[in-house]
Write a protein that holds these residues in place. Sequence first.
Motif, PDB file in Angstrom:
ATOM      1  N   LEU A  74      -6.897  -3.329  -2.775  1.00 27.18           N
ATOM      2  CA  LEU A  74      -7.041  -1.894  -2.588  1.00 27.18           C
ATOM      3  C   LEU A  74      -6.594  -1.156  -3.841  1.00 27.18           C
ATOM      4  O   LEU A  74      -5.748  -1.633  -4.598  1.00 27.18           O
ATOM      5  CB  LEU A  74      -6.206  -1.426  -1.388  1.00 27.18           C
ATOM      6  N   ASP A  75      -7.185   0.001  -4.062  1.00 27.23           N
ATOM      7  CA  ASP A  75      -6.758   0.870  -5.157  1.00 27.23           C
ATOM      8  C   ASP A  75      -5.711   1.855  -4.652  1.00 27.23           C
ATOM      9  O   ASP A  75      -5.695   2.218  -3.466  1.00 27.23           O
ATOM     10  CB  ASP A  75      -7.950   1.645  -5.726  1.00 27.23           C
TER      11      ASP A  75
ATOM     12  N   PRO B 223      10.275  10.851  -2.307  1.00 21.77           N
ATOM     13  CA  PRO B 223       9.226  11.234  -1.358  1.00 21.77           C
ATOM     14  C   PRO B 223       8.018  10.315  -1.483  1.00 21.77           C
ATOM     15  O   PRO B 223       7.545  10.054  -2.593  1.00 21.77           O
ATOM     16  CB  PRO B 223       8.874  12.676  -1.770  1.00 21.77           C
ATOM     17  N   PRO B 224       7.507   9.775  -0.367  1.00 19.53           N
ATOM     18  CA  PRO B 224       6.376   8.834  -0.446  1.00 19.53           C
ATOM     19  C   PRO B 224       5.102   9.519  -0.893  1.00 19.53           C
ATOM     20  O   PRO B 224       4.791  10.640  -0.491  1.00 19.53           O
ATOM     21  CB  PRO B 224       6.252   8.320   0.992  1.00 19.53           C
TER      22      PRO B 224
ATOM     23  N   THR C 156       0.824  -1.215   0.000  1.00 22.30           N
ATOM     24  CA  THR C 156       0.000   0.000   0.000  1.00 22.30           C
ATOM     25  C   THR C 156       0.854   1.259   0.000  1.00 22.30           C
ATOM     26  O   THR C 156       0.546   2.226  -0.703  1.00 22.30           O
ATOM     27  CB  THR C 156      -0.914  -0.009   1.238  1.00 22.30           C
ATOM     28  N   THR C 157       1.942   1.243   0.767  1.00 21.65           N
ATOM     29  CA  THR C 157       2.797   2.423   0.850  1.00 21.65           C
ATOM     30  C   THR C 157       3.454   2.753  -0.483  1.00 21.65           C
ATOM     31  O   THR C 157       3.748   3.912  -0.770  1.00 21.65           O
ATOM     32  CB  THR C 157       3.880   2.211   1.922  1.00 21.65           C
ATOM     33  N   ASN C 158       3.673   1.744  -1.313  1.00 19.79           N
ATOM     34  CA  ASN C 158       4.323   1.952  -2.615  1.00 19.79           C
ATOM     35  C   ASN C 158       3.335   2.191  -3.744  1.00 19.79           C
ATOM     36  O   ASN C 158       3.753   2.399  -4.887  1.00 19.79           O
ATOM     37  CB  ASN C 158       5.172   0.736  -2.985  1.00 19.79           C
ATOM     38  N   ALA C 159       2.032   2.142  -3.463  1.00 17.40           N
ATOM     39  CA  ALA C 159       1.034   2.144  -4.540  1.00 17.40           C
ATOM     40  C   ALA C 159       1.054   3.436  -5.343  1.00 17.40           C
ATOM     41  O   ALA C 159       0.977   3.417  -6.582  1.00 17.40           O
ATOM     42  CB  ALA C 159      -0.357   1.891  -3.960  1.00 17.40           C
ATOM     43  N   ALA C 160       1.149   4.572  -4.670  1.00 17.68           N
ATOM     44  CA  ALA C 160       1.148   5.850  -5.397  1.00 17.68           C
ATOM     45  C   ALA C 160       2.368   5.964  -6.296  1.00 17.68           C
ATOM     46  O   ALA C 160       2.283   6.460  -7.420  1.00 17.68           O
ATOM     47  CB  ALA C 160       1.095   7.010  -4.400  1.00 17.68           C
TER      48      ALA C 160
ATOM     49  N   PRO D 242       2.903   4.444 -16.621  1.00 16.78           N
ATOM     50  CA  PRO D 242       1.729   4.320 -17.489  1.00 16.78           C
ATOM     51  C   PRO D 242       1.569   2.908 -18.039  1.00 16.78           C
ATOM     52  O   PRO D 242       2.549   2.167 -18.182  1.00 16.78           O
ATOM     53  CB  PRO D 242       2.015   5.325 -18.608  1.00 16.78           C
ATOM     54  N   GLY D 243       0.331   2.543 -18.341  1.00 13.65           N
ATOM     55  CA  GLY D 243       0.057   1.268 -18.999  1.00 13.65           C
ATOM     56  C   GLY D 243      -0.028   0.068 -18.089  1.00 13.65           C
ATOM     57  O   GLY D 243      -0.114  -1.061 -18.570  1.00 13.65           O
ATOM     58  N   VAL D 244      -0.007   0.268 -16.782  1.00 15.61           N
ATOM     59  CA  VAL D 244      -0.068  -0.838 -15.827  1.00 15.61           C
ATOM     60  C   VAL D 244      -1.162  -0.541 -14.809  1.00 15.61           C
ATOM     61  O   VAL D 244      -1.235   0.568 -14.265  1.00 15.61           O
ATOM     62  CB  VAL D 244       1.277  -1.040 -15.102  1.00 15.61           C
ATOM     63  N   ARG D 245      -2.007  -1.551 -14.539  1.00 13.11           N
ATOM     64  CA  ARG D 245      -3.003  -1.410 -13.486  1.00 13.11           C
ATOM     65  C   ARG D 245      -2.369  -1.815 -12.162  1.00 13.11           C
ATOM     66  O   ARG D 245      -1.865  -2.922 -12.018  1.00 13.11           O
ATOM     67  CB  ARG D 245      -4.224  -2.279 -13.764  1.00 13.11           C
ATOM     68  N   VAL D 246      -2.386  -0.899 -11.219  1.00 12.11           N
ATOM     69  CA  VAL D 246      -1.744  -1.127  -9.927  1.00 12.11           C
ATOM     70  C   VAL D 246      -2.807  -1.411  -8.886  1.00 12.11           C
ATOM     71  O   VAL D 246      -3.778  -0.662  -8.743  1.00 12.11           O
ATOM     72  CB  VAL D 246      -0.905   0.105  -9.509  1.00 12.11           C
TER      73      VAL D 246
END
Length: 505
Positions: A175-176, A257-258, A141-145, A151-155
């Motif tokens: 989670l999104d 920066p996170p 979750t912390t790395n999701a943003a 681009p081109g990848v669903r995270v």
Amino acid sequence: MSYAKVLCVGLVGVTGHLVEVEADLAAGLPAVIISGLPDTTLHEARDRVRAAVVNSGQSWPNRRITVNLLPATLPKIGSGFDLAIATALLGGTGELPLAPVDGVALLGELGLDGTVRPVRGILPMVAAAARSGVTQVVVPTTNAAEAAAVPGVRVRAVDTLHRLIAYIRGEGPLLDPPATAPAAEPAVPDLADVSGQALGKRALEIAAAGGHHIALLGPPGAGKTMLAERLPGLLPPLDDDAALEVSALHSIAGVLPPGGPLLRRPPFQAPHHSATVASLVGGGTGLARPGAVSLAHHGVLFLDEAAEFTTRALESLRQPLEKGRVLITRSRGVTEYPARCQLVLAANPCPCAKPAGDQYCECPPTVRRRYRSRLSGPLLDRVDLQVTLPPLRAAELTSTAATSETSSSVAARVATARAAAARRWSGHGWRCNAMVPGPALRQPPWRLPATHTAELRHRLDVGAISARGYDRVLRLAWSIADLDERPRPDGADVGEAIQLRTGDL
């Protein structure tokens, strides 16, 4: 079913590679064997994964478990394989159908309680997965943003191993990524704050226009550090490719920066003069991590009090400055990082460094020569502009007249000059004048008339400049012409370039 396979990504330097994580469960004495060139951190994954699986409410199979990481010849480093190993292992028991994660890259470190923890380098990992045709990744979750910037990848994000297991079984969603608001960028120092020093400002503008290295010499308080800190504000913002490359390097180093977007402003690195060779060019156990010269890629590396750095540290920069990349060889392999930055050196003329200049210097000539020799000739030969700043006068420091240009007005001219150079060299793949090889400038159609280069050729013949210096003067002349919006340099441009290169003003 006693065999399962999922996807993950491994990093070698800044380059990511798709890795297949295989798990095979066989009869025999209970044990976990990990093969495929794992490092020490990855060897310890067997204990982390076992505790995470048990604490997530799953039973641990008392069988002989073999985990293989393909390709086996690629070094595997770090804890980012934990989530994939746990998923493949549970899939091998036959209790977890892996169809929902078929073709999905799983990235993340596991805590003993089953939480999924962030890992370094998630940005280049996801970018490598996208290049390999993967369209969906699962990350902490912390790395999701950070991952969503590719681009081109669903995270999809996951906070615990239990949540991933529930998703695979169809019992709950993932989670999104959180919505990322534009980060508030820190204020950029303005060039208008620098009093006097017209020569230094002119040199800084030329350096920004052509991507040239610059050395600022002079007494304390002359404005060397202030000028250097304002160079990033004169450079154009990073385009998409450069922003992704710079952000990936900062992600690997763990300093991105996170939760923020890609880095769009040219980076600025100013290591202390006690910095080691490894901190400057990269290093560490196993495969090396990026150093300051790579973290300044597409930006500025500023060495304040350059003569106080160790000779070994300074000389280690010669190859990166020439090639625009760092190649570090270790026992476990070779790591390459990009390092095309602008070097800014600032140094006092002598150890006593009297503010009023050389006329009050108390250092013997031998001490002055020894101090200046710390900046070796081969290193300075790679620095395009070498400018000596005079001491500030009271009239310049106390003047209230708003005569100094702002960074925004100078940056506009720099952007115009860079655009002209990019159009001129677009067919060759060079982005600015500092990247143009010398032979290209000495051959038609870019060769300058002999009348324009007579003084330059004379200095080369008498040994006043080197062949490398000859080419760098030509590059400076093209940058000066671009700033004046002229198609080609003339003799005056070459003369100014010689003066800024040699300090003969």
